[in-house]
Design an enzyme around this catalytic site. Sequence first.
Site, PDB file in Angstrom:
ATOM      1  N   ASP A   1       0.882  -1.157   0.000  1.00 48.15           N
ATOM      2  CA  ASP A   1       0.000   0.000   0.000  1.00 48.15           C
ATOM      3  C   ASP A   1       0.935   1.227   0.000  1.00 48.15           C
ATOM      4  OD1 ASP A   1      -2.274   1.682   0.421  1.00 48.15           O
ATOM      5  OD2 ASP A   1      -1.751   1.758   2.543  1.00 48.15           O
TER       6      ASP A   1
ATOM      7  N   ASP B   1      -0.091   5.036   0.735  1.00 43.30           N
ATOM      8  CA  ASP B   1      -0.368   6.009   1.799  1.00 43.30           C
ATOM      9  C   ASP B   1      -0.311   5.345   3.171  1.00 43.30           C
ATOM     10  OD1 ASP B   1      -1.024   8.361   0.172  1.00 43.30           O
ATOM     11  OD2 ASP B   1      -2.787   7.239  -0.466  1.00 43.30           O
TER      12      ASP B   1
ATOM     13  N   GLY C   1      -7.459   3.977   3.346  1.00 48.48           N
ATOM     14  CA  GLY C   1      -7.636   2.872   2.405  1.00 48.48           C
ATOM     15  C   GLY C   1      -8.915   2.955   1.576  1.00 48.48           C
TER      16      GLY C   1
ATOM     17  N   LYS D   1      -5.800   7.764  -6.645  1.00 51.43           N
ATOM     18  CA  LYS D   1      -5.614   8.207  -8.030  1.00 51.43           C
ATOM     19  C   LYS D   1      -4.407   9.124  -8.133  1.00 51.43           C
ATOM     20  CE  LYS D   1     -10.202   7.610  -9.671  1.00 51.43           C
ATOM     21  NZ  LYS D   1     -11.513   7.885  -9.906  1.00 51.43           N
ATOM     22  N   ASN D   2      -3.921   9.589  -7.004  1.00 52.12           N
ATOM     23  CA  ASN D   2      -2.741  10.472  -6.997  1.00 52.12           C
ATOM     24  C   ASN D   2      -1.430   9.692  -6.899  1.00 52.12           C
ATOM     25  OD1 ASN D   2      -3.908  13.237  -7.016  1.00 52.12           O
ATOM     26  ND2 ASN D   2      -4.933  12.510  -5.167  1.00 52.12           N
TER      27      ASN D   2
HETATM   28  C1  BG6 Z   1      -5.875   5.822   0.004  1.00 50.11           C
HETATM   29  C2  BG6 Z   1      -5.971   6.644   1.282  1.00 50.11           C
HETATM   30  O1  BG6 Z   1      -4.566   5.388  -0.187  1.00 50.11           O
HETATM   31  O2  BG6 Z   1      -6.302   6.603  -1.114  1.00 50.11           O
HETATM   32  C3  BG6 Z   1      -7.392   7.160   1.437  1.00 50.11           C
HETATM   33  O3  BG6 Z   1      -5.638   5.816   2.389  1.00 50.11           O
HETATM   34  C4  BG6 Z   1      -7.788   7.959   0.187  1.00 50.11           C
HETATM   35  O4  BG6 Z   1      -7.472   7.952   2.587  1.00 50.11           O
HETATM   36  C5  BG6 Z   1      -7.638   7.078  -1.040  1.00 50.11           C
HETATM   37  O5  BG6 Z   1      -9.127   8.411   0.297  1.00 50.11           O
HETATM   38  C6  BG6 Z   1      -7.977   7.796  -2.344  1.00 50.11           C
HETATM   39  O6  BG6 Z   1      -7.054   8.821  -2.557  1.00 50.11           O
HETATM   40  P1  BG6 Z   1      -7.067   9.881  -3.740  1.00 50.11           P
HETATM   41  O7  BG6 Z   1      -5.654  10.393  -3.737  1.00 50.11           O
HETATM   42  O8  BG6 Z   1      -7.405   9.139  -4.996  1.00 50.11           O
HETATM   43  O9  BG6 Z   1      -8.075  10.899  -3.398  1.00 50.11           O
HETATM   44 MG    MG Z   2      -2.757   3.111   3.589  1.00 42.68          MG
END
Ligand code: BG6
Ligand code: MG
Length: 211
Positions: free
Chosen positions: A8, A10, A45, A116-117
């Site tokens: 994973d 984040d 997550g 998505k980031n």
């Molecule tokens: C996960 C985080 O990795 O990504 C979540 O733990 C987050 O908290 C999810 O909501 C989606 O992230 P993003 O960057 O696509 O908004």
């Molecule tokens: Mg995580």
Amino acid sequence: MIKAVLFDLDGVIVSTDHCHYRAWKRMADEEGIYFDEKINDRLRGVSRMASLDIVLERATHTYDAAEKAELAGRKNGYYRELISELTPADILPGAMENLNELKRNGVLVAVGSSSKNTPIILKQIGLAGFFDAVSDGNNITHSKPDPEVFLKAAEMLGVLPAECLVVEDADAGIEAGRNGGMKTLSVKGAVGADYFAPDLSDYSIFRRIIR
Ligand code: BG6
Ligand code: MG
């Protein structure tokens, strides 16, 4: 036998919790919606839109689909501002050493993230191109605890689910790994895993699991 470790992103490789918190908080404050760290913990997550639904549990009126898309987009804009300041120094202690050691031992390494980031974050921390596969929020239709993100990573690597170890800091992520028929390693107290470690500061945990 474990041939691949699916990380994973984040909270396992880089700590972005505070960035998510600040971005959701800014948007929630603007909307007059109560939001705190405890609610933020529930977003770990969970995909962006599912996270928004949790944030909106405290809203005093209902938002339609277009309004929800705007709120999620606004939060993501604030989040992007914050993650644009991430650097390789934000890689969590031990993560880099473990990744390098796994590679040295011929174990494949991949990212399995709901975000998505992911491509932006990997670039910021200097790990774009480092992993053998990257499966993230951009190539899935079902978020954790659905196993899709990890199954796609295994497929990209050409390994079987049973040959994968998932490393997660979120309960939903551990569940996703298990749902995919993979072994799971919890860091930071995520529940339900096969193995547990406080963090990734020690390679001995992988040495024990992999052989
Ligand atoms: C996960 C985080 O990795 O990504 C979540 O733990 C987050 O908290 C999810 O909501 C989606 O992230 P993003 O960057 O696509 O908004
Ligand atoms: Mg995580």
